[in-house]
Design a protein around this motif. Sequence first.
Motif, mmCIF file in Angstrom:
data_model
loop_
_atom_site.group_PDB
_atom_site.id
_atom_site.type_symbol
_atom_site.label_atom_id
_atom_site.label_comp_id
_atom_site.label_asym_id
_atom_site.label_seq_id
_atom_site.Cartn_x
_atom_site.Cartn_y
_atom_site.Cartn_z
ATOM 1 N N PHE A 112 -15.946 -9.161 -13.048
ATOM 2 C CA PHE A 112 -15.780 -7.781 -13.490
ATOM 3 C C PHE A 112 -14.950 -7.011 -12.486
ATOM 4 O O PHE A 112 -14.752 -7.436 -11.364
ATOM 5 C CB PHE A 112 -17.149 -7.115 -13.646
ATOM 6 N N GLN A 143 -12.911 -9.750 -7.242
ATOM 7 C CA GLN A 143 -14.304 -9.506 -7.528
ATOM 8 C C GLN A 143 -15.073 -10.810 -7.589
ATOM 9 O O GLN A 143 -14.531 -11.884 -7.618
ATOM 10 C CB GLN A 143 -14.433 -8.764 -8.870
ATOM 11 N N ASN A 144 -16.343 -10.683 -7.611
ATOM 12 C CA ASN A 144 -17.249 -11.811 -7.610
ATOM 13 C C ASN A 144 -17.158 -12.578 -8.925
ATOM 14 O O ASN A 144 -17.411 -12.035 -9.980
ATOM 15 C CB ASN A 144 -18.672 -11.274 -7.404
ATOM 16 N N PHE A 145 -16.761 -13.835 -8.842
ATOM 17 C CA PHE A 145 -16.748 -14.697 -10.009
ATOM 18 C C PHE A 145 -18.056 -15.460 -10.027
ATOM 19 O O PHE A 145 -18.397 -16.151 -9.065
ATOM 20 C CB PHE A 145 -15.586 -15.694 -9.941
ATOM 21 N N PHE A 169 -20.101 -18.460 -11.813
ATOM 22 C CA PHE A 169 -19.858 -19.647 -12.628
ATOM 23 C C PHE A 169 -21.120 -20.047 -13.387
ATOM 24 O O PHE A 169 -22.250 -19.854 -12.914
ATOM 25 C CB PHE A 169 -19.429 -20.816 -11.746
#
Lengths: 114, 109
Positions: free
Chosen positions: A94, A100-102, A104
């Motif tokens: 986001f 930004q923080n992906f 998984f």
Amino acid sequence: GENVEQHPSTLSVQEGDSAVIKCTYSDSASNYFPWYKQELGKRPQLIIDIRSNVGEKKDQRIAVTLNKTAKHFSLHITETQPEDSAVYFCAASFGDNYGQNFVFGPGTRLSVLP
Amino acid sequence: EPEVTQTPSHQVTQMGQEVILRCVPISNHLYFYWYRQILGQKVEFLVSFYNNEISEKSEIFDDQFSVERPDGSNFTLKIRSTKLEDSAMYFCAAGAEQYFGPGTRLTVT
């Protein structure tokens, strides 16, 4: 924080059949959803992605659909081939800017049987 | 596709030692990421780096970890006082779409 679930964990299909992998996410702010293919012992490779302003995207035998209301997105592989066998990871991120923080998903091991 | 290289490909270290993992993106990128993948498990986000600063980090990325871009090209991940559970593949990724490097397999004994 964001949580991404992925189903099924394993999937076996006959060569030529279609495969569908589904992911759900929890954070409605997520707006970018890539899919990665990881062959045994190799790096994850981006195969297709979709942004939240698009409902569907297609690239040859691969397509991704996004349902923002239900917060789920799916990978569709048609006319599967043995070389499609790999682990597939979905991810969600986001933010207006990259970096930004992906998050998984846990992965789906796809086996295409000849 | 831009190429990302990582060195070393395999690092073996003793518990308590410090290791430095290196990532070199061939193209000029602004965004960098480090991930780890414990054998057979999912890819886990560690940290993102933009414009020579940490953009975001996960709860895994505690004081044991640090990142740097010391010379404007190499992007490093330092792990201090390694633990057995740090054994994993560590992937660097570059660019907005996150092109992954080949990974460094870290084995802590």
